[in-house]
Each structure stands twice: as structure tokens, then as C-alpha cells.
Design a protein around this motif. Structure first.
Motif, PDB file in Angstrom:
ATOM      1  N   LEU A  99       6.895   0.443  -4.679  1.00 36.92           N
ATOM      2  CA  LEU A  99       6.614   1.190  -3.451  1.00 36.92           C
ATOM      3  C   LEU A  99       5.437   0.588  -2.685  1.00 36.92           C
ATOM      4  N   ASP A 100       5.575   0.571  -1.363  1.00 39.60           N
ATOM      5  CA  ASP A 100       4.401   0.297  -0.525  1.00 39.60           C
ATOM      6  C   ASP A 100       3.626   1.601  -0.465  1.00 39.60           C
ATOM      7  N   GLU A 101       2.474   1.650  -1.152  1.00 43.97           N
ATOM      8  CA  GLU A 101       1.855   2.966  -1.452  1.00 43.97           C
ATOM      9  C   GLU A 101       1.431   3.742  -0.222  1.00 43.97           C
ATOM     10  N   ASP A 102       1.077   3.059   0.866  1.00 46.22           N
ATOM     11  CA  ASP A 102       0.663   3.799   2.065  1.00 46.22           C
ATOM     12  C   ASP A 102       1.838   4.196   2.936  1.00 46.22           C
ATOM     13  N   ALA A 103       2.951   3.506   2.792  1.00 44.13           N
ATOM     14  CA  ALA A 103       4.096   3.779   3.661  1.00 44.13           C
ATOM     15  C   ALA A 103       5.029   4.833   3.069  1.00 44.13           C
ATOM     16  N   VAL A 104       4.932   5.052   1.764  1.00 42.94           N
ATOM     17  CA  VAL A 104       5.815   6.014   1.093  1.00 42.94           C
ATOM     18  C   VAL A 104       4.953   7.115   0.472  1.00 42.94           C
ATOM     19  N   GLU A 105       5.227   8.359   0.820  1.00 44.91           N
ATOM     20  CA  GLU A 105       4.415   9.479   0.301  1.00 44.91           C
ATOM     21  C   GLU A 105       4.889   9.953  -1.070  1.00 44.91           C
ATOM     22  N   SER A 106       6.196  10.065  -1.238  1.00 45.52           N
ATOM     23  CA  SER A 106       6.719  10.645  -2.487  1.00 45.52           C
ATOM     24  C   SER A 106       6.633   9.637  -3.630  1.00 45.52           C
ATOM     25  N   ARG A 107       6.745  10.172  -4.844  1.00 41.11           N
ATOM     26  CA  ARG A 107       6.791   9.315  -6.033  1.00 41.11           C
ATOM     27  C   ARG A 107       7.964   9.756  -6.899  1.00 41.11           C
ATOM     28  N   ASP A 109      10.549  10.087 -10.403  1.00 35.80           N
ATOM     29  CA  ASP A 109      10.307  10.372 -11.818  1.00 35.80           C
ATOM     30  C   ASP A 109      10.869   9.273 -12.723  1.00 35.80           C
ATOM     31  N   ILE A 110      11.179   8.114 -12.138  1.00 32.35           N
ATOM     32  CA  ILE A 110      11.534   6.943 -12.944  1.00 32.35           C
ATOM     33  C   ILE A 110      10.411   5.914 -12.794  1.00 32.35           C
ATOM     34  N   GLU A 111      10.509   4.828 -13.572  1.00 32.07           N
ATOM     35  CA  GLU A 111       9.440   3.813 -13.560  1.00 32.07           C
ATOM     36  C   GLU A 111       9.181   3.299 -12.142  1.00 32.07           C
ATOM     37  N   TYR A 112       7.893   3.338 -11.746  1.00 34.92           N
ATOM     38  CA  TYR A 112       7.572   2.808 -10.412  1.00 34.92           C
ATOM     39  C   TYR A 112       6.214   2.137 -10.392  1.00 34.92           C
ATOM     40  N   TYR A 113       6.047   1.282  -9.405  1.00 36.66           N
ATOM     41  CA  TYR A 113       4.776   0.580  -9.217  1.00 36.66           C
ATOM     42  C   TYR A 113       4.301   0.774  -7.789  1.00 36.66           C
ATOM     43  N   ASP A 114       3.003   1.126  -7.650  1.00 38.42           N
ATOM     44  CA  ASP A 114       2.406   1.266  -6.320  1.00 38.42           C
ATOM     45  C   ASP A 114       1.789  -0.059  -5.895  1.00 38.42           C
ATOM     46  N   ILE A 115       2.139  -0.490  -4.701  1.00 36.60           N
ATOM     47  CA  ILE A 115       1.577  -1.730  -4.177  1.00 36.60           C
ATOM     48  C   ILE A 115       0.959  -1.437  -2.807  1.00 36.60           C
ATOM     49  N   ALA A 116      -0.301  -1.824  -2.634  1.00 36.78           N
ATOM     50  CA  ALA A 116      -0.980  -1.573  -1.348  1.00 36.78           C
ATOM     51  C   ALA A 116      -0.647  -2.695  -0.361  1.00 36.78           C
ATOM     52  N   ALA A 117       0.635  -2.809  -0.051  1.00 37.34           N
ATOM     53  CA  ALA A 117       1.098  -3.974   0.708  1.00 37.34           C
ATOM     54  C   ALA A 117       0.633  -3.955   2.161  1.00 37.34           C
ATOM     55  N   THR A 118       0.851  -2.829   2.837  1.00 39.90           N
ATOM     56  CA  THR A 118       0.480  -2.772   4.255  1.00 39.90           C
ATOM     57  C   THR A 118      -1.034  -2.926   4.400  1.00 39.90           C
ATOM     58  N   LYS A 119      -1.782  -2.258   3.512  1.00 37.35           N
ATOM     59  CA  LYS A 119      -3.250  -2.340   3.551  1.00 37.35           C
ATOM     60  C   LYS A 119      -3.705  -3.791   3.375  1.00 37.35           C
ATOM     61  N   LYS A 120      -3.119  -4.451   2.383  1.00 40.28           N
ATOM     62  CA  LYS A 120      -3.509  -5.842   2.087  1.00 40.28           C
ATOM     63  C   LYS A 120      -3.158  -6.754   3.273  1.00 40.28           C
ATOM     64  N   ALA A 121      -2.003  -6.501   3.864  1.00 37.88           N
ATOM     65  CA  ALA A 121      -1.570  -7.323   5.003  1.00 37.88           C
ATOM     66  C   ALA A 121      -2.507  -7.115   6.187  1.00 37.88           C
ATOM     67  N   GLU A 122      -2.945  -5.866   6.367  1.00 35.27           N
ATOM     68  CA  GLU A 122      -3.891  -5.581   7.457  1.00 35.27           C
ATOM     69  C   GLU A 122      -5.224  -6.285   7.211  1.00 35.27           C
ATOM     70  N   GLU A 123      -5.608  -6.370   5.935  1.00 33.14           N
ATOM     71  CA  GLU A 123      -6.877  -7.042   5.590  1.00 33.14           C
ATOM     72  C   GLU A 123      -6.884  -8.505   6.003  1.00 33.14           C
ATOM     73  N   ILE A 124      -5.700  -9.142   5.923  1.00 29.56           N
ATOM     74  CA  ILE A 124      -5.666 -10.540   6.370  1.00 29.56           C
ATOM     75  C   ILE A 124      -5.256 -10.625   7.845  1.00 29.56           C
ATOM     76  N   GLY A 125      -5.265  -9.468   8.498  1.00 29.77           N
ATOM     77  CA  GLY A 125      -5.111  -9.444   9.958  1.00 29.77           C
ATOM     78  C   GLY A 125      -3.681  -9.422  10.443  1.00 29.77           C
ATOM     79  N   LYS A 126      -2.716  -9.347   9.528  1.00 33.53           N
ATOM     80  CA  LYS A 126      -1.316  -9.402   9.954  1.00 33.53           C
ATOM     81  C   LYS A 126      -0.488  -8.374   9.197  1.00 33.53           C
ATOM     82  N   ARG A 127      -0.416  -7.185   9.769  1.00 35.94           N
ATOM     83  CA  ARG A 127       0.376  -6.113   9.182  1.00 35.94           C
ATOM     84  C   ARG A 127       1.830  -6.567   9.006  1.00 35.94           C
TER      85      ARG A 127
END
Lengths: 184, 372
Positions: A99-107, A109-127
Motif C-alpha cells: 500500500l501507498d500509506e498516505d494514499a490508502v486509508e484502510s488496511r 486483514d491479510i498480509e500487507y506492507y505500508d510504503i510511504a511512496a508519495t511522501k518519498k517522491a515528494e521529498e525528491i521533488g517529483k510526486r
């Protein structure tokens, strides 16, 4: 033996781009036991891919002729809440969700991984490269394909002049993927 | 340049373009329509690079007209469309058959009738491809199931069209056209050329030999020939005698039907099975998975649809208990298979039909096989 991957999000996020890079990397650059692998990429068409919800499926196989359409994905990569709602129930207990953790609110009940993708992309200036961050994280978490193959495919499909930006985003993604595995 | 030998990753529609260029395409006229648009898009870029001509026309009637004209000045020519455009082209398909004009039409099938389901696949145009224009005539139609087929069968379509001087139709579908996958370009593909007239006699432009296919008098090279959709004699001039009409119409059919064996492209898997799936186009991929999991089931993949590969169907029908025809329509090839299988005493031919704009799943085929 086949592996199914589904990318879903909003039109314009580069969902289809990620799928093409994955399928191309597997098809052209990946070998297993010295043998070629095969991958087919399919996608949603029409207005929903141009601003609404967007979906892109990749099926990977060791044999040349296989059913290329994804029914229940082994991996589900989600980049929006509507995509989550639409596809989270088209899974089984073994499906791994990324999951892109900021773009998806729900979680789920099966195995999942949170990834701060949009945040990280914004940090390098390119969402806009959040999809590539997600692709990197998926490659790291799934371990089904080498990073080198996908990086090579990314260079093929990235618009001219954006190769290094995409490479950077992919590497950030693999690092986030590694952290997510360790945090698990 | 045509693609060098090697492995490529492309969309089915893009592989079709590369096959056409490998076959020597020089002229494309078309009007974009989903799900065939990528063919026009890529050719708009690729064909000028090859020194060929790309024209976007005002509609599909004009498109096929321009293709017919360019073929008469000796160019290998093609258009691409989907159901609604294919319907508009029907009159001129008959004209091309009657005037023995080589050309290739790609129909990337989508759900019909009418505007139907623009972005989703169907196989509803199989009968239309053969019978859509009026009168008795034959065309050739091929059905790709994979990205590789889109490349290979496009070359074959050009070869058949040039050799038999007949419209050759590629009946693809939205899934095969849009899917991206790997395909291989061989070092050398067999490319066949039209037999041309080289003399300057002008009174027998449609004279034929035992092949039943007249040599082609290219417009603009000094050979005067009259080309008309009206029944014509070997000079090309209108004739209303019943004998001349009968000789012409029978020859137009016989030059194709008489070569059915050479034109019929099929693949048979698990040949000794006593239960067979018969399919073509994208449902073949579901059938492949079924027979991969259960080798007791055979598969006949039809790559040629017209003329119908009767020999292969009869061969399969000889020793089987049942045949299941899987297609994305309400039973078009099914009725042909039923008719042909019956000649071998096989009466158990069933249809697994799907018209919802989705390809059959392997599970649906397995369930259908279990039902008998």
C-alpha cells in the motif's frame, strides 16, 4: 507455475507504466535456471484509465503459452482508496498487499506492507514518480524478479531525460521495501 | 528499417504493424477506432520512416477505397479497423474480391452489434468477414491468439493476399490487440510477391493460367486494363452473358477453395485425446491452460478461419467422443465445426459461448467439459 500481480490506483498515477516496466523487465531481461521467462501485461481501457480508477495486471509464467489474465492476484499494489475498495476483496488469504500509506486509508486483514511512496517522491521533488517508488518496493518485497532487470526495463520505457529520476525513485522504493520487511 | 532479428516486448497491435512492415507494407489508409487505434498510431510514425505512405481518411469507406487504389499501382496496402468500421467497408470488400485486388484488413474485434462495447473483446465478426458483402465470393481470414501471432499472421495475410489476389482479413480481438508481451522476429521471414504482368498487351488483363490467379497488370506501367465490379471477361470489360459471369464467380471461389490445404493454418495439441476443444483467438489462451493441467484433453487451434480448415476439423472429429467449441460470440465457428464433424459421424459438438466482453476463464472451460 504463474505469478499474478495487480497494480491499481488513479488514472494519471502511472499505474500502467509500472506494469509495463515489470512485464518488460521479466520478458526481456529475466532468466530462471538459464531459461527465458514470459510475462503479459493487460490493463483497463477507456475513460476510467484517464482520470478515474486505473488497473494494470501482469502475469508471469515459465511457459510460453499461458492464460494471461489475472483473476486473483498473488500481489496487489494499491495507490488509492477507491482502488483499495474495488480490489481488496478480489484476493485470497495468500495475496500480499503493498500500500501507498498516505494514499490508502484502510488496511486489510491479510498480509500487507505500508510504503510511504508519495511522501518519498515528494521529498525528491517529483510526486509523479510515486508509482516507481511503489514498483521498487514491490520488487524488493516480492523478490520474484531481479532489481537489475526491472531497472533496465525502466530505462527503456521512461521518457527521455527522466532516466536518472526514475532510477533514483526505484532505489528509494527498494530501500523502503527492505525497511517494511524488517519492520514486519 | 524492418525490425532486426531478436526478441521484442510490444502490444499486439504494435507487433501487427511490425509484421506488416516486414511483409513489405507501403501504403496504409485508415480511420482510427478503438481497439485498433494503436495500429494507425504506430504506422503514422513507422511507415514514413520506411518510405511508405500513411493517410488518415475521413471514414472507413474512403479508407478501403484508397487501399484498393494503391494496390492497383502495385503497393502492398492495408487498413485497420473494428466492427463499426468493418461494417462500412463491406461493399468495397466485395469490390476488392471481384476485381481481385490484394489487400489486408485488420479487424480488431470488439463487442457488437452496432457501437456495442468499444473497449472490450468479442469474436462476433467471424461470419461477417466471410459473408458481409453480397454475392458469392471467398476471402481469407486469420485469427491471432498471441502477440507473436500478431506478427507472424500479419506476414502470412500479406503473402496469401498477394499470391491469391484476394482481400486477407486479420480477425484479432481487443485482448490480443491490447496485451503486451514478448515476440521474436526471425532472421528471415518468408515474404511472397504478387505475380506481375510484364508485357504490354492490353486486351487480356484478367487472363489466367492453371493457378486460376491472373498475373497483375500494375496501373501506370503501360499495361491498359479495365477494372470494374461489374461481371467482366478476361479483358476486364463488362459482360452480361451468364457463361462469363459463371466462369468468373466460380473461378474467384475456386482459386481460394482449391488451395484450402495451403491456406489452412492450425495447431493440434494432445492429438490422441478423445475429447477436444476447438478454439481461436484469445480464448485459445484459456484452453492452453486447461490442456496444460489435463493432457487427456486435446486442443485444435484454428489460425485460419476462412476458408474453414475442414481437413483438420475432420481429422480431429474422426476419433473423438466430443468436441467443445469455445468462442466469444453466440456460436459462429461452432456451426461450421458441427457441420464438418458430422461428416465424420461425430455428433457430440457443444458450444461454450461468451458475449460479455470478457475472455473465457480456464475454469469455465473445465466446468463445461465436466458437464458431459
Amino acid at each position: 507455475m504463474t505469478i499474478s500481480v495487480r497494480f491499481a490506483g488513479m488514472g494519471g498515477q502511472g499505474i500502467i507504466f509500472s506494469g509495463i516496466a515489470l512485464a518488460r523487465g521479466v520478458s526481456l531481461y529475466e532468466k530462471r535456471g538459464g531459461k527465458d521467462l514470459y510475462a503479459i501485461q493487460t490493463q483497463s481501457y477507456g475513460p476510467e484509465a484517464r482520470g478515474g480508477s486505473s488497473k494494470c495486471d501482469v502475469k508471469i509464467s515459465e511457459s510460453e503459452n499461458f492464460y494471461p489474465f489475472v483473476e486473483i492476484p498473488d500481489y496487489l499494489v494499491l495507490m488509492s482508496q477507491p482502488a483499495y475498495e474495488r480490489f481488496i476483496d478480489v484476493t485470497n488469504k495468500d495475496t500480499v498487499v503493498v500500500l501507498d500509506e498516505d494514499a490508502v486509508e484502510s488496511r486489510p486483514d491479510i498480509e500487507y506492507y505500508d510504503i510511504a511512496a508519495t511522501k518519498k517522491a515528494e521529498e525528491i521533488g517529483k510526486r509523479i514518480v510515486a508509482n516507481v517508488v511503489m514498483l521498487g518496493a514491490f520488487v524488493e518485497i516480492s523478490g520474484i524478479v531481479s532489481k537489475k532487470s526491472i531497472q533496465k526495463a525502466l530505462c527503456d520505457v521512461a521518457p527521455k531525460g527522466t532516466e536518472s529520476l526514475n532510477k533514483k525513485a526505484f532505489e528509494l522504493g527498494t530501500a523502503l521495501g527492505k525497511d517494511a520487511i524488517n519492520a514486519d | 528499417m524492418r525490425l532486426e532479428a531478436g526478441t521484442y516486448f510490444m502490444q499486439g497491435n504494435e507487433a501487427c504493424v511490425e509484421g506488416a512492415i516486414a511483409a513489405g507494407l507501403r501504403f496504409f489508409a485508415g480511420y482510427p477506432i478503438t481497439p485498433s487505434t494503436e495500429i494507425a498510431e504506430r504506422l503514422a510514425e513507422r511507415l514514413p520512416e520506411e518510405g511508405g505512405i500513411f493517410i488518415q481518411m475521413e471514414d472507413e469507406i474512403a479508407s478501403i477505397s484508397a487501399v484498393i487504389g494503391s494496390s492497383w499501382v502495385g503497393a502492398k496496402a492495408m487498413t485497420a479497423t473494428s466492427g463499426p468500421g468493418f461494417s462500412l467497408m463491406q461493399e468495397n470488400i466485395g469490390y476488392a474480391a471481384m476485381t481481385e485486388t490484394p489487400l489486408v484488413i485488420v479487424n480488431v474485434m470488439r463487442g457488437g452489434p452496432s457501437t456495442g462495447l468499444p473497449t472490450m473483446p468479442s469474436q462476433g465478426d467471424v461470419m461477417q468477414a466471410k459473408y458481409g458483402s453480397h454475392g458469392d465470393y471467398e476471402i481469407i481470414a486469420l485469427a491471432p491468439a498471441t502477440v507473436q501471432d500478431m506478427f507472424d499472421l500479419t506476414i502470412k495475410a500479406f503473402n496469401f493476399s498477394e499470391i491469391y489476389r484476394v482481400p486477407a482479413i486479420i480477425l484479432s480481438d481487443a485482448e490480443v490487440g491490447h496485451m503486451r508481451g514478448k515476440f521474436t522476429v526471425p532472421k528471415k521471414s518468408e515474404v511472397l510477391e504478387r505475380r506481375m504482368r510484364t508485357d504490354k498487351v492490353w486486351h487480356d488483363g484478367f487472363a489466367y493460367d492453371e493457378s486460376l490467379v491472373p498475373r497483375f497488370p500494375v496501373f501506370g506501367r503501360g499495361f491498359r486494363v479495365h477494372v470494374t465490379g461489374i461481371s467482366h471477361d478476361i479483358a476486364g470489360y463488362p459482360r452480361t452473358d451468364p457463361e462469363v459471369h459463371e466462369e468468373l464467380v466460380r473461378r474467384l471461389s475456386e482459386k481460394i477453395i482449391g488451395n484450402r490445404d495451403k491456406i489452412s493454418l492450425t495447431d493440434i495439441y494432445n492429438e490422441d485425446s478423445d475429447r477436444f476443444i476447438v478454439t481461436y483467438g484469445s480464448p485459445t489462451l484459456a484452453a492452453m491452460e486447461v490442456i496444460g493441467n489435463d493432457p487427456s484433453i486435446g486442443l485444435l487451434q484454428l489460425k485460419t478461419l476462412w476458408p474453414m480448415p475442414e481437413e483438420s476439423i475432420r481429422h480431429v472429429a474422426k476419433n473423438v467422443k466430443e468436441i467443445l467449441v469455445v468462442e466469444m460470440n453466440m456460436g459462429q465457428v461452432f456451426k461450421e465445426v458441427q457441420r464438418i464433424a458430422c461428416l465424420e459421424g461425430c455428433e457430440n459438438v457443444r458450444l461454450l459461448s461468451k458475449v460479455g466482453g470478457e475472455v473465457h476463464t480456464p475454469q469455465e472451460i473445465v466446468h463445461s467439459l465436466r458437464r458431459c
